[in-house]
Design a protein around this motif. Structure first.
Motif, short mmCIF file in Angstrom:
data_model
loop_
_atom_site.label_atom_id
_atom_site.label_comp_id
_atom_site.label_asym_id
_atom_site.label_seq_id
_atom_site.Cartn_x
_atom_site.Cartn_y
_atom_site.Cartn_z
N UNK A 8 39.19 -31.94 30.05
CA UNK A 8 39.11 -32.23 28.62
C UNK A 8 40.40 -31.78 27.94
N UNK A 9 40.73 -32.45 26.84
CA UNK A 9 41.94 -32.16 26.08
C UNK A 9 41.54 -31.64 24.70
N UNK A 10 42.17 -30.56 24.29
CA UNK A 10 41.95 -29.98 22.96
C UNK A 10 43.13 -30.36 22.09
N UNK A 11 42.86 -30.96 20.92
CA UNK A 11 43.92 -31.35 19.99
C UNK A 11 43.66 -30.68 18.65
N UNK A 12 44.73 -30.11 18.07
CA UNK A 12 44.64 -29.45 16.77
C UNK A 12 45.68 -30.06 15.84
N UNK A 13 45.24 -30.52 14.67
CA UNK A 13 46.15 -31.04 13.65
C UNK A 13 46.75 -29.84 12.93
N UNK B 184 50.56 -32.60 15.45
CA UNK B 184 49.48 -32.01 16.23
C UNK B 184 50.02 -31.29 17.45
N UNK B 185 49.19 -30.42 17.99
CA UNK B 185 49.47 -29.82 19.30
C UNK B 185 48.24 -30.06 20.16
N UNK C 129 53.23 -33.30 18.98
CA UNK C 129 53.54 -34.68 18.70
C UNK C 129 53.24 -35.02 17.25
N UNK C 130 53.49 -36.27 16.91
CA UNK C 130 53.22 -36.76 15.57
C UNK C 130 52.49 -38.09 15.68
N UNK D 90 44.01 -24.10 29.09
CA UNK D 90 45.40 -23.89 29.53
C UNK D 90 46.26 -23.47 28.35
N UNK D 91 47.29 -22.69 28.62
CA UNK D 91 48.14 -22.15 27.57
C UNK D 91 49.29 -23.07 27.18
#
Length: 122
Positions: free
Chosen positions: A89-94, A104-105, A117-118, A111-112
Motif C-alpha cells: 500500500x502507498x501512503x500519500x500526504x498533501x 504531496x509526499x 511531487x506535484x 517505509x521511511x
C-alpha cells in the motif's frame, strides 16, 4: 532592549505565515502529476473518485482503491497487483495546496523513504 525588540518582531512575523492546505478541493477530479526521482521527471494522468483512482502512466492503466485517513492523507491499495511491489500500500500526504495544484509526499506504508511531487487539477 534592541535584541528584545528584534526577537519580538521576528517571532510575530514567523507566526503569521501559515501554509495553505485546502485538501477537500482535490479529493475528486482529473489530474496530471509530476514526480522527480534522480533528476528524471515522471508524469502521469489520473482520475480520482472518493474511493477509486485510475492512473495512466507510460501507456499503462492502473486502478487503486482509495481510503482517506483525513482530509489531506490517503492510502492507495492496488486492485489487481501484477508484481510484489504493487502488493504494498502507498501512503500519500498533501503538504500544500494552491487553487489548481497540490504538493504531496508519498511512500510505501511503513517505509521511511519518501518522494515528493506535484499534482495539477485539469
Amino acid at each position: 532592549m534592541r535584541y528584545f525588540l528584534f526577537a519580538l518582531v521576528l517571532f510575530t512575523f514567523s507566526n503569521c505565515y501559515q501554509v495553505e492546505r485546502d485538501c477537500t478541493h482535490f479529493k475528486t477530479g482529473t489530474f496530471y502529476s509530476e514526480v522527480t526521482i534522480d533528476n528524471k521527471v515522471y508524469t502521469s494522468n489520473f482520475t480520482r473518485t472518493n474511493d477509486l483512482q485510475v492512473e495512466v502512466y507510460d501507456g499503462k492503466t492502473d486502478s487503486t482503491q482509495v481510503r482517506w485517513i483525513n482530509d489531506c492523507e490517503m492510502i492507495f491499495k492496488t486492485i489487481n497487483p501484477k508484481n510484489m511491489a504493487a502488493h504494498k500500500d502507498v501512503h500519500l500526504k498533501i503538504l500544500t495546496t494552491t487553487d489548481s495544484s497540490y504538493t504531496f509526499e508519498y511512500s510505501y506504508v511503513g517505509e521511511k523513504l519518501k518522494q515528493k511531487g506535484t499534482a495539477y487539477k485539469k
